[in-house]
Scaffold this motif. Structure first.
Motif, PDB file in Angstrom:
ATOM      1  N   ARG A   1       0.843  -1.070  -0.016  1.00 36.72           N
ATOM      2  CA  ARG A   1       0.050   0.062   0.077  1.00 36.72           C
ATOM      3  C   ARG A   1       0.877   1.125   0.029  1.00 36.72           C
ATOM      4  O   ARG A   1       1.883   1.457   0.940  1.00 36.72           O
ATOM      5  CB  ARG A   1      -0.852   0.289   1.166  1.00 36.72           C
ATOM      6  CG  ARG A   1      -2.076  -1.358   1.321  1.00 36.72           C
ATOM      7  CD  ARG A   1      -2.550  -1.354   2.621  1.00 36.72           C
ATOM      8  NE  ARG A   1      -3.427  -2.551   2.788  1.00 36.72           N
ATOM      9  CZ  ARG A   1      -4.254  -2.953   3.666  1.00 36.72           C
ATOM     10  NH1 ARG A   1      -4.108  -2.284   4.951  1.00 36.72           N
ATOM     11  NH2 ARG A   1      -5.015  -4.041   3.690  1.00 36.72           N
TER      12      ARG A   1
ATOM     13  N   ASP B   1     -18.085  -3.743  -1.118  1.00 41.81           N
ATOM     14  CA  ASP B   1     -18.243  -2.696  -0.156  1.00 41.81           C
ATOM     15  C   ASP B   1     -17.551  -3.622   1.029  1.00 41.81           C
ATOM     16  O   ASP B   1     -18.359  -4.595   1.342  1.00 41.81           O
ATOM     17  CB  ASP B   1     -19.319  -1.934   0.022  1.00 41.81           C
ATOM     18  CG  ASP B   1     -19.239  -0.665   0.983  1.00 41.81           C
ATOM     19  OD1 ASP B   1     -19.011   0.138   0.609  1.00 41.81           O
ATOM     20  OD2 ASP B   1     -19.688  -1.282   1.995  1.00 41.81           O
TER      21      ASP B   1
ATOM     22  N   GLN C   1     -13.653   1.968   9.582  1.00 38.94           N
ATOM     23  CA  GLN C   1     -13.407   2.245   8.265  1.00 38.94           C
ATOM     24  C   GLN C   1     -14.322   1.686   7.395  1.00 38.94           C
ATOM     25  O   GLN C   1     -14.938   0.609   7.730  1.00 38.94           O
ATOM     26  CB  GLN C   1     -11.966   2.116   7.644  1.00 38.94           C
ATOM     27  CG  GLN C   1     -11.505   0.465   7.679  1.00 38.94           C
ATOM     28  CD  GLN C   1     -10.233   0.446   6.989  1.00 38.94           C
ATOM     29  OE1 GLN C   1     -10.017   0.501   5.680  1.00 38.94           O
ATOM     30  NE2 GLN C   1      -9.290   0.094   8.155  1.00 38.94           N
ATOM     31  N   ASN C   2     -14.876   2.099   6.235  1.00 37.37           N
ATOM     32  CA  ASN C   2     -15.351   1.541   5.188  1.00 37.37           C
ATOM     33  C   ASN C   2     -14.523   1.598   3.665  1.00 37.37           C
ATOM     34  O   ASN C   2     -13.815   2.683   3.506  1.00 37.37           O
ATOM     35  CB  ASN C   2     -16.566   2.285   4.870  1.00 37.37           C
ATOM     36  CG  ASN C   2     -17.326   1.567   3.837  1.00 37.37           C
ATOM     37  OD1 ASN C   2     -18.432   0.425   4.143  1.00 37.37           O
ATOM     38  ND2 ASN C   2     -17.702   2.005   2.785  1.00 37.37           N
ATOM     39  N   ARG C   3     -14.608   0.420   3.037  1.00 33.73           N
ATOM     40  CA  ARG C   3     -13.901   0.602   1.720  1.00 33.73           C
ATOM     41  C   ARG C   3     -15.054   0.177   0.515  1.00 33.73           C
ATOM     42  O   ARG C   3     -15.680  -0.932   0.705  1.00 33.73           O
ATOM     43  CB  ARG C   3     -12.620  -0.614   1.637  1.00 33.73           C
ATOM     44  CG  ARG C   3     -11.596  -0.306   2.659  1.00 33.73           C
ATOM     45  CD  ARG C   3     -10.703  -1.524   2.717  1.00 33.73           C
ATOM     46  NE  ARG C   3      -9.801  -1.405   3.663  1.00 33.73           N
ATOM     47  CZ  ARG C   3      -8.736  -2.048   3.873  1.00 33.73           C
ATOM     48  NH1 ARG C   3      -8.637  -3.486   3.278  1.00 33.73           N
ATOM     49  NH2 ARG C   3      -7.901  -1.918   4.853  1.00 33.73           N
TER      50      ARG C   3
ATOM     51  N   PHE D   1     -15.404  -0.322  -3.614  1.00 32.19           N
ATOM     52  CA  PHE D   1     -14.352  -0.705  -4.856  1.00 32.19           C
ATOM     53  C   PHE D   1     -15.342  -0.690  -6.020  1.00 32.19           C
ATOM     54  O   PHE D   1     -16.328  -1.507  -6.096  1.00 32.19           O
ATOM     55  CB  PHE D   1     -13.705  -1.928  -4.675  1.00 32.19           C
ATOM     56  CG  PHE D   1     -12.873  -2.326  -5.749  1.00 32.19           C
ATOM     57  CD1 PHE D   1     -11.767  -1.702  -5.771  1.00 32.19           C
ATOM     58  CD2 PHE D   1     -13.115  -3.179  -6.637  1.00 32.19           C
ATOM     59  CE1 PHE D   1     -10.815  -2.284  -6.853  1.00 32.19           C
ATOM     60  CE2 PHE D   1     -12.631  -3.879  -7.690  1.00 32.19           C
ATOM     61  CZ  PHE D   1     -11.286  -3.064  -7.935  1.00 32.19           C
TER      62      PHE D   1
ATOM     63  N   MET E   1     -10.846   2.368  -5.155  1.00 35.47           N
ATOM     64  CA  MET E   1     -11.507   2.204  -4.032  1.00 35.47           C
ATOM     65  C   MET E   1     -11.474   3.473  -3.313  1.00 35.47           C
ATOM     66  O   MET E   1     -10.295   4.229  -2.999  1.00 35.47           O
ATOM     67  CB  MET E   1     -10.506   1.140  -3.379  1.00 35.47           C
ATOM     68  CG  MET E   1     -11.096   0.787  -1.764  1.00 35.47           C
ATOM     69  SD  MET E   1      -9.972  -0.368  -1.041  1.00 35.47           S
ATOM     70  CE  MET E   1      -8.578   0.756  -0.666  1.00 35.47           C
ATOM     71  N   GLU E   2     -12.454   3.731  -2.791  1.00 37.43           N
ATOM     72  CA  GLU E   2     -12.668   4.957  -1.801  1.00 37.43           C
ATOM     73  C   GLU E   2     -12.692   4.403  -0.529  1.00 37.43           C
ATOM     74  O   GLU E   2     -13.550   3.575   0.110  1.00 37.43           O
ATOM     75  CB  GLU E   2     -14.079   5.769  -1.938  1.00 37.43           C
ATOM     76  CG  GLU E   2     -14.143   7.020  -1.178  1.00 37.43           C
ATOM     77  CD  GLU E   2     -13.092   8.105  -1.333  1.00 37.43           C
ATOM     78  OE1 GLU E   2     -12.986   8.933  -0.264  1.00 37.43           O
ATOM     79  OE2 GLU E   2     -12.733   7.996  -2.361  1.00 37.43           O
ATOM     80  N   GLN E   3     -11.520   4.746   0.409  1.00 40.93           N
ATOM     81  CA  GLN E   3     -11.437   4.262   1.817  1.00 40.93           C
ATOM     82  C   GLN E   3     -11.586   5.590   2.712  1.00 40.93           C
ATOM     83  O   GLN E   3     -10.995   6.332   2.656  1.00 40.93           O
ATOM     84  CB  GLN E   3     -10.092   3.691   1.884  1.00 40.93           C
ATOM     85  CG  GLN E   3      -9.654   3.079   3.429  1.00 40.93           C
ATOM     86  CD  GLN E   3      -8.542   2.824   3.469  1.00 40.93           C
ATOM     87  OE1 GLN E   3      -7.269   3.707   3.051  1.00 40.93           O
ATOM     88  NE2 GLN E   3      -8.044   1.879   4.432  1.00 40.93           N
TER      89      GLN E   3
ATOM     90  N   THR F   1      -8.263   5.784  -3.800  1.00 39.74           N
ATOM     91  CA  THR F   1      -7.103   4.798  -4.079  1.00 39.74           C
ATOM     92  C   THR F   1      -7.339   4.059  -5.266  1.00 39.74           C
ATOM     93  O   THR F   1      -8.238   3.356  -5.342  1.00 39.74           O
ATOM     94  CB  THR F   1      -7.201   3.583  -2.988  1.00 39.74           C
ATOM     95  OG1 THR F   1      -6.960   4.330  -1.477  1.00 39.74           O
ATOM     96  CG2 THR F   1      -5.928   2.571  -3.061  1.00 39.74           C
TER      97      THR F   1
ATOM     98  N   SER G   1      -6.441   0.661  -7.130  1.00 39.81           N
ATOM     99  CA  SER G   1      -6.280  -0.692  -6.134  1.00 39.81           C
ATOM    100  C   SER G   1      -6.102  -1.752  -7.783  1.00 39.81           C
ATOM    101  O   SER G   1      -6.903  -1.738  -8.513  1.00 39.81           O
ATOM    102  CB  SER G   1      -7.215  -0.875  -5.322  1.00 39.81           C
ATOM    103  OG  SER G   1      -6.905  -2.048  -4.720  1.00 39.81           O
TER     104      SER G   1
END
Length: 248
Positions: A57, A179, A196-198, A200, A218-220, A235, A237
């Motif tokens: 990462r 998600d 957190q939440n991810r 994609f 991806m929105e983290q 992000t 990914s």
């Protein structure tokens, strides 16, 4: 799970993340690049298999480190639709962003999960529920050197819902959507039950019967441990995934 349920879950997770982040005292927006390998390798013709995973990462469009994660484990296939796994993860988090942590810190993590696959509305759906027992290194500076002064214990539960939408007749090209929501719990958690939440979305390509590649965005959204700092990590990914069997 029907597509409408997936949409509602994804929307709820995104709204929760956005609302919480807007209420934060401080927010940090970053542009990251994640390069990932996930291998679930059957051992011969048995129900057992190896889980081998590495995630590189990178922050600042890939220029600097964000995290390094290595996650080996053991899989056991209960049925064609249900697999359970357990293993260990080593994580090192680096200083990055406009509101960095004081120093790089390590983490030792044990994990267990169950994966359930099914078909609905002509699509393949995957549910993954994962538990994690985390030992997070708290860093302290003494005589100019940074060392772990305490291993903070925390529990975390994660739920991911994923589907794919074929884009070609042979189904080698597809759209990947998932998600994942992370929740902390336990006596050592008081300021950030939401971790957190991810979310994609990406383009996938089946390279062979056992290997596929996915590239996407991806929105983290991350709530830091202190509770008052939120990260919005945009992000790129890349995921290389393999189920290549290990034969004896």
């Amino acid at each position: 799970m029907p597509a409408s349920s997936f949409s509602r879950l994804l929307l709820a997770a995104l709204l929760l993340s956005a609302a919480a982040a807007n209420a934060a005292d401080q927010s940090d927006s970053n542009q990251n690049l994640w390069l990932n390998y996930v291998g679930d390798h059957p051992l011969g013709n048995s129900r057992w298999g190896l889980h081998l995973e590495s995630q590189f990462r990178r922050a600042d469009y890939g220029e600097n480190w964000q995290q390094l994660l290595l996650r080996p484990g053991i899989n056991y296939t209960i049925s064609p639709t249900i697999t359970v796994s357990a293993g260990y993860a080593w994580v090192n988090t680096y200083t990055y962003g406009d509101i960095p942590v004081a120093h790089d810190f390590p983490e030792h993590r044990f994990w267990q999960h169950v994966i359930f696959n099914h078909k609905a509305l002509g699509l393949d759906w995957t549910h993954r529920l994962r538990l994690e027992q985390r030992r997070i290194g708290e860093m302290q500076q003494q005589n100019g050197d940074w060392n772990v002064s305490n291993w903070r214990y925390e529990n975390r539960i994660r739920y991911m819902l994923r589907t794919t939408i074929p884009l070609s007749d042979d189904k080698k090209w597809y759209l990947a959507l998932w998600d994942e929501l992370f929740i902390n719990f336990g006596s050592n958690v008081s300021l950030n039950y939401f971790d957190q939440n991810r979310a994609f979305i990406g383009l996938g390509r089946k390279l062979s019967e056992t290997t596929r590649l996915e590239v996407g965005f991806m929105e983290q959204t991350v709530q830091r441990r202190g509770g008052n700092v939120w990260e919005n990590n945009h992000t790129i990914s890349v995921w290389l995934m393999s189920k290549w069997p290990i034969k004896f």
